[in-house]
Motif scaffolding. Structure first.
Motif, PDB file in Angstrom:
ATOM      1  N   GLU A  19      17.761   0.093 155.973  1.00  6.41           N
ATOM      2  CA  GLU A  19      18.995   0.890 155.987  1.00  6.41           C
ATOM      3  C   GLU A  19      20.182   0.102 156.520  1.00  6.41           C
ATOM      4  O   GLU A  19      21.312   0.565 156.456  1.00  6.41           O
ATOM      5  CB  GLU A  19      18.841   2.155 156.850  1.00  6.41           C
ATOM      6  N   SER A  20      19.931  -1.099 157.045  1.00  9.68           N
ATOM      7  CA  SER A  20      20.999  -1.914 157.636  1.00  9.68           C
ATOM      8  C   SER A  20      21.553  -2.893 156.603  1.00  9.68           C
ATOM      9  O   SER A  20      20.820  -3.725 156.069  1.00  9.68           O
ATOM     10  CB  SER A  20      20.470  -2.688 158.851  1.00  9.68           C
ATOM     11  N   TRP A  21      22.856  -2.772 156.359  1.00 11.82           N
ATOM     12  CA  TRP A  21      23.540  -3.593 155.363  1.00 11.82           C
ATOM     13  C   TRP A  21      24.717  -4.319 155.998  1.00 11.82           C
ATOM     14  O   TRP A  21      25.326  -3.815 156.946  1.00 11.82           O
ATOM     15  CB  TRP A  21      24.033  -2.726 154.211  1.00 11.82           C
ATOM     16  N   TYR A  22      25.041  -5.484 155.446  1.00 11.25           N
ATOM     17  CA  TYR A  22      26.106  -6.333 155.957  1.00 11.25           C
ATOM     18  C   TYR A  22      26.842  -6.942 154.773  1.00 11.25           C
ATOM     19  O   TYR A  22      26.298  -7.063 153.678  1.00 11.25           O
ATOM     20  CB  TYR A  22      25.518  -7.472 156.809  1.00 11.25           C
ATOM     21  N   PHE A  23      28.092  -7.330 155.010  1.00 12.86           N
ATOM     22  CA  PHE A  23      28.787  -8.103 153.988  1.00 12.86           C
ATOM     23  C   PHE A  23      29.419  -9.321 154.629  1.00 12.86           C
ATOM     24  O   PHE A  23      29.630  -9.382 155.834  1.00 12.86           O
ATOM     25  CB  PHE A  23      29.816  -7.265 153.221  1.00 12.86           C
ATOM     26  N   SER A  24      29.694 -10.297 153.784  1.00  9.86           N
ATOM     27  CA  SER A  24      30.300 -11.539 154.228  1.00  9.86           C
ATOM     28  C   SER A  24      31.232 -12.022 153.123  1.00  9.86           C
ATOM     29  O   SER A  24      30.946 -11.850 151.943  1.00  9.86           O
ATOM     30  CB  SER A  24      29.206 -12.580 154.492  1.00  9.86           C
TER      31      SER A  24
END
Length: 129
Positions: free
Chosen positions: A54-59
């Motif tokens: 459920e943990s999402w990140y963007f870069s």
């Protein structure tokens, strides 16, 4: 009877850096997110934590396959489209098509191996699919 006129006030979300993820795959960055991250001509990649799905990140990225962020005509907010990505994120948080947009606050970035990652702070929906 005593009537009171209620004025329509345009709702703004000033001060909140967030991304709204629409059911059809549009990702909309708030005006605050655009201001904080200077999104003109930037591209973005998304990452999922394999240990916590459920943990999402963007870069931000210059990679050819990265998603190109486009400014809206008002030049205050921005968007990109990826139905594939929306369809990966929304079900993990119990969001279905009838629930409208999923709002994710953009958290404080952290660095790993010289790259800056921004967490998407999202809450699971109360109802199950």
């Amino acid at each position: 009877m005593k009537l009171k006129k209620v004025e329509n006030v345009k709702s703004t979300r000033q001060g909140v850096s967030c991304i709204n993820i629409a059911k059809k795959g549009s990702f909309h960055f708030s005006s605050k997110a655009c201001e904080e991250h200077n999104l003109i001509d930037k591209k973005v990649e998304f990452f999922q934590d394999e240990e916590s799905p459920e943990s999402w990140y963007f870069s931000f990225s210059d990679a050819e396959e990265a998603l190109h962020i486009k400014l809206h005509s008002d030049k205050k907010s921005a968007h990109f489209s990826s139905s594939y990505l929306a369809n990966k994120i929304r079900p993990l948080l119990n969001y279905d098509d009838s629930m409208g947009s999923l709002r994710a606050l953009i958290g404080k970035p952290f660095e790993d191996k010289g790259r800056k990652y921004f967490p998407l702070l999202m809450k699971k929906a109360e109802r199950k699919l």
